[in-house]
Design a protein around this motif. Structure first.
Motif, PDB file in Angstrom:
ATOM      1  N   CYS A 544       0.853  -1.210  -0.135  1.00  0.00           N
ATOM      2  CA  CYS A 544      -0.012   0.262   0.003  1.00  0.00           C
ATOM      3  C   CYS A 544       0.974   1.034  -0.104  1.00  0.00           C
ATOM      4  N   ARG A 545       2.257   1.228   0.987  1.00  0.00           N
ATOM      5  CA  ARG A 545       2.588   2.266   0.924  1.00  0.00           C
ATOM      6  C   ARG A 545       3.201   2.395  -0.285  1.00  0.00           C
ATOM      7  N   ALA A 548       1.154   3.980  -3.078  1.00  0.00           N
ATOM      8  CA  ALA A 548       0.808   5.299  -2.502  1.00  0.00           C
ATOM      9  C   ALA A 548       2.132   6.275  -3.404  1.00  0.00           C
ATOM     10  N   LEU A 570      -7.042   3.927  -4.888  1.00  0.00           N
ATOM     11  CA  LEU A 570      -6.164   2.851  -3.597  1.00  0.00           C
ATOM     12  C   LEU A 570      -6.610   3.287  -1.931  1.00  0.00           C
ATOM     13  N   SER A 571      -7.373   3.794  -2.264  1.00  0.00           N
ATOM     14  CA  SER A 571      -8.562   4.369  -0.694  1.00  0.00           C
ATOM     15  C   SER A 571      -8.838   2.915  -0.251  1.00  0.00           C
ATOM     16  N   GLU A 573      -8.037   0.179  -0.433  1.00  0.00           N
ATOM     17  CA  GLU A 573      -7.143  -1.134   0.265  1.00  0.00           C
ATOM     18  C   GLU A 573      -5.965  -0.262   1.343  1.00  0.00           C
ATOM     19  N   LEU A 574      -5.343   1.480   1.594  1.00  0.00           N
ATOM     20  CA  LEU A 574      -5.296   1.710   1.970  1.00  0.00           C
ATOM     21  C   LEU A 574      -6.014   1.936   3.927  1.00  0.00           C
ATOM     22  N   ARG A 575      -6.890   2.412   3.716  1.00  0.00           N
ATOM     23  CA  ARG A 575      -7.949   2.238   4.832  1.00  0.00           C
ATOM     24  C   ARG A 575      -7.732   0.827   5.781  1.00  0.00           C
ATOM     25  N   LEU A 593       1.047   5.562   5.946  1.00  0.00           N
ATOM     26  CA  LEU A 593      -0.167   5.408   5.287  1.00  0.00           C
ATOM     27  C   LEU A 593      -0.701   6.812   4.926  1.00  0.00           C
ATOM     28  N   LEU A 597      -2.497   9.849   2.749  1.00  0.00           N
ATOM     29  CA  LEU A 597      -4.044  10.094   2.247  1.00  0.00           C
ATOM     30  C   LEU A 597      -3.988  11.445   3.069  1.00  0.00           C
TER      31      LEU A 597
END
Length: 899
Positions: A544-545, A548, A570-571, A573-575, A593, A597
């Protein structure tokens, strides 16, 4: 027969007198006749015959001329409107009093009447009045009698107890004008019905079904009745039992029963209890409001509405959901809630409806059971449209019974029919699915057994991939799977797709891979049992990082202008990665992370969500006693301050800005310290300390020069330029912004917002230079929209509205003002230091146009989508240099106002 000709055919029109002049036409049919025929099978024919006999007898007694009988419908003409209504009420009573084979077999007949001038020719009527009567009937519900205003006006001396209820004006399909409809009310007739089925559609956001809905006719009837009687109904069943499909099917049938709509939300994606109200609010399109709890916003929205709220997959957050549901039901008398869950919510007054498996009993007419029908339908799809052979039916029946009729298990089994004959599938079920630990509790977990069976057939690499893929929250691309597995995943991925454990979904840019939620849950259990969860989830966080960071770079790894559009997919998965960071992972990774965002949360109107995650990370830091370097703390606190300011929590913003300063000083990072101090002016202005804010900006600029980090003072330049602009020191503001231009262009995270152009446009407006203002603001708006800075675009729309006012286009200005403020409300973002200026400009335009015209145009703009409003702003013509429109002074335009 001509398009407007009705009559002749199988009716009695050729053998009886047809009325002429003002004729009342009646159409009737059975509501849901196709579904009734499917339900009754061979028993439908006697029901249809009894229906025809009762209707025909009644219409004959009331001097009706039957022109056409086709299937379950009648077309009858009457010389007298009163007689026609009496015939309708008599027929409805006869249908209600008749002894039908069962309550479910009773036909619900809808009737519609309209009166108009007509003359029969050759046993038929050729007039559009007949079509209007047919459309009136189509608007009715089963058991209801509707008539047009023309019929109501011709009625005289209705018998005691009969009356006509005005339902208002409605637009009938195929007609441009609106027709006033009336409902016949009489003892023995139903009275409460949903709104008429006209072109005035009821809103909803129910998801479209990806496949056909098979069976469950009885369950739909029972659940629909329960929803009509109770305010909280929870459909309870095992995962994969078909709860969502049934709930959506019933809600779809009920759309016309709720005048304010039917609204759906899937709570499976809400992984944090603190965000459950936000998840529920998303069904109505609501977002958090600054300084206001989300439940209050929900209650205010639904308090005066009559609507159905479908809450799907509630079992993830039952503890947090229960008090919210209690409050909604207590405060919103017109609200009904239909929920799906693996267990009851546990509230007083909750009607718990346990969903049965699909029936495995063959139909009375010898047709396949619902479970086998589902297998047949999905097997045909898996085999490219090839239907099952008759010899396979006994084997499919065996499969359906062994799988207990659970829909998801049947779906998975049907997918295997692409590779196996039905007999082979049945044998593998016998050998593998039912083999197990005797009478253990797991013996009856048919869905788990089905997935376990598929899992046990996997090789080591495919099984590992299934476990590790379960950490993803949604569809993923091949590159992400390669990153997660650390190996070429094509072979094991192909195995998972073939076994329907992973779904391959082609898109315009490639193929994504998705797990059904029950299979994901199974994979997560296996991941935990294998001892691999921490490693897999840490790997997911790292991906995820990486994703991003990649969103801000090109294919060669060079930094590109930051775009919010790149972060949108990506939101989710980032959450999910953030959730792990706050519960079992590395809190420092979680802070990184959150930083990825940062702007996305603010530009999407989700600053409050960002604050929730940051508070969770602070709590994790405390409970785990994790040492976090001062530099990372300063970045987190500075981000928190920005979020609090956007969310309207100005004191909190100043407090975290001060914490960020302390951490930055401790870190000994001069650039970071200057960046923190550069943002200090925002909360100071918001709480009214304007002089202190200006002093802070000057001090930050001096400090940046001393430390040789002038580029990090960019925001101090922006805030100072705003203050100078508002004070009328336009040359000083313009000089500052000129110095900021190269600094902004050199920073990929900032240049897409074009803040320099936005502020130079405002300076030009104050100078009356419409050419410069137009050019700067157009550049700013194009860039902000291109890179997804929606909240920033709102301010630019307002500014272009001011430019239009000064350029002799007050109408356009009012429209853009309305669009900008509507979008601001949707995003729940504060105008901050701009607020007094926008209010002043709106007031000037209102004075010029007058209240009525301003309000009309403002409302027109408020109804526009953002993209449409931006297109209107970009379409504003460049000021005409040859006509003297280059400058405006004192709010007066240098050209004639043609508006």
């Amino acid at each position: 027969m001509s398009p407007f000709a009705w009559g002749g055919g199988q009716g009695l029109a050729a053998h009886m007198h047809l009325p002429s002049g003002q004729v009342t036409f009646l159409f009737t049919d059975i509501e849901g006749s196709t579904r009734l025929a499917q339900l009754l099978g061979d028993g439908y024919r006697p029901v249809l015959n009894d229906h025809r006999r009762l209707m025909r007898l009644t219409f004959g007694d009331c001097d009706g001329a039957e022109l056409l009988t086709e299937g379950d419908s009648f077309f009858v003409a009457f010389a007298d409107a009163t007689a026609a209504l009496i015939a309708c009420v008599t027929a409805q009573r006869a249908l209600a009093d008749h002894s039908w084979p069962s309550p479910a077999a009773r036909p619900r007949v809808r009737m519609g009447l309209h009166t108009g001038y007509a003359v029969p020719h050759a046993g038929e009527y050729a007039t559009f009045e007949v079509h209007r009567a047919a459309r009136v009937a189509a608007a009715a519900h089963g058991g209801q009698v509707l008539c047009s205003g023309a019929t109501a006006r011709r009625v005289t001396d209705l018998p005691d107890g009969l009356s006509l209820v005005d339902l208002g004006l409605h637009r009938l399909r195929g007609f441009d004008d609106r027709e006033r409809l009336y409902q016949l009310a009489a003892p023995g007739l139903e009275y409460r019905f949903p709104p008429p089925r006209t072109m005035d559609a009821t809103p909803h956001n129910l998801p479209a079904a990806p496949t056909s809905f098979i069976g469950r006719l009885d369950e739909q009837v029972k659940l629909r009745q329960l929803v009509c009687e109770q305010r909280l109904v929870t459909v309870v069943g095992a995962g994969g039992a078909g709860k969502t499909r049934l709930a959506v099917a019933v809600a779809t049938d009920l759309v016309d029963s709720y005048q304010d709509g039917v609204w759906f939300t899937d709570l499976a994606s809400v992984t944090d209890p603190a965000l459950i109200a936000v998840g529920v609010a998303s069904a109505f399109g609501l977002r958090p409001e600054p300084g206001r709890p989300m439940p209050e916003t929900l209650v205010e929205h639904a308090a005066q509405r009559q609507c159905l709220l479908v809450l799907d997959t509630c079992d993830h957050q039952l503890t947090s959901l229960a008090p919210l549901v209690t409050r909604l039901l207590a405060s919103c008398p017109g609200l009904t809630i239909l929920a799906t869950s693996r267990e009851p919510i546990g509230l007083p007054g909750e009607a718990v409806w346990r969903i049965p498996s699909l029936s495995v009993t063959p139909q009375p007419d010898g047709g396949p059971s619902d479970a086998v029908a589902l297998l047949l339908d999905r097997a045909a799809a898996a085999r490219g449209g090839r239907r099952a052979e008759p010899a396979e039916l006994p084997h499919l029946d065996r499969v359906a019974r062994r799988l207990d009729g659970l829909p998801l298990a049947l779906e998975l089994a049907a997918a295997r029919l692409r590779l196996l004959a039905a007999g082979q599938l049945a044998e593998r079920l016998e050998d593998l699915l039912l083999a197990g630990p005797g009478e253990s509790a797991n013996r009856h977990e048919t869905l788990s057994a089905t997935v376990s069976w598929s899992y046990r057939t996997l090789g080591p690499r495919a099984a590992k991939l299934l476990r590790h893929l379960s950490v993803f929250a949604g569809p993923v691309e091949l590159e992400a799977i390669e990153w997660l597995l650390g190996d070429d995943p094509l072979d094991p991925l192909a195995v998972l797709v073939d076994k329907s454990l992973v779904q391959a979904e082609p898109t315009a840019v490639g193929t994504t891979y998705r797990m059904l939620d029950p299979i994901r849950a199974y994979g997560q259990r296996k991941l935990l049992q294998s001892g691999e969860e921490e490693a897999a989830r840490d790997r997911h966080v790292a991906w995820c990082r990486h994703a991003a960071e990649r969103a801000g770079r090109d294919a060669e790894g060079r930094a590109v202008t930051l775009s919010m559009h790149a972060l949108d997919p990506l939101s989710v998965e980032l959450r999910t990665a953030l959730r792990w960071s706050t519960t079992g992972g590395d809190v420092r990774e979680g802070l990184r992370l959150a930083g990825a965002l940062d702007q996305w949360w603010r530009e999407r109107g989700l600053a409050r969500e960002g604050r929730v995650w940051l508070y969770r990370l602070y709590e994790r830091m405390t409970t785990t006693d994790t040492p976090v370097p001062s530099r990372e703390l300063a970045l987190a606190y500075n981000m928190h301050a920005a979020h609090a300011g956007v969310d309207g929590e100005y004191a909190e913003a100043l407090r975290f800005s001060q914490r960020a300063e302390a951490a930055a000083r401790q870190a000994g990072d001069p650039g970071l310290l200057v960046r923190v101090l550069a943002g200090r002016a925002s909360p100071l202005v918001d709480i009214g300390l304007v002089a202190e804010a200006e002093r802070s900006c000057w001090e930050t600029l001096r400090l940046a020069a001393e430390l040789d980090v002038e580029a990090d003072a960019l925001f101090a330049i922006f805030y100072l330029a705003q203050l100078l602009w508002r004070r009328g020191e336009l040359d000083e503001a313009a000089n500052l912004l000129a110095s900021a231009r190269p600094l902004e262009a050199a920073r990929p995270a900032e240049r897409g917002r074009r803040t320099v152009d936005m502020l130079l446009g405002l300076v030009a407006l104050e100078r009356g230079d419409l050419v410069a203002a137009h050019e700067h603001l157009q550049v700013a708006l194009r860039s902000r929209m291109a890179y997804g800075f929606g909240a920033r675009a709102v301010e630019t729309l307002n500014a272009i509205g001011v430019r239009c006012h000064l350029g002799g286009q007050p109408d356009t200005a009012a429209v853009l003002f309305g669009a900008a403020e509507s979008e601001r409300g949707r995003l729940r973002c504060s105008a901050g230091a701009y607020a007094p200026y926008w209010a002043e400009q709106h007031s000037r335009t209102r004075s010029r146009l007058g209240d009525l015209r301003f309000d009309t145009l403002y409302a027109e703009g408020a109804a526009m989508p953002l993209t449409e409003a931006v297109a209107a702003a970009l379409a504003v013509e460049h000021p005409d240099l040859t006509s003297g429109g280059m400058f405006a002074a004192g709010g007066q335009v240098g050209v004639k106002d043609e508006s």
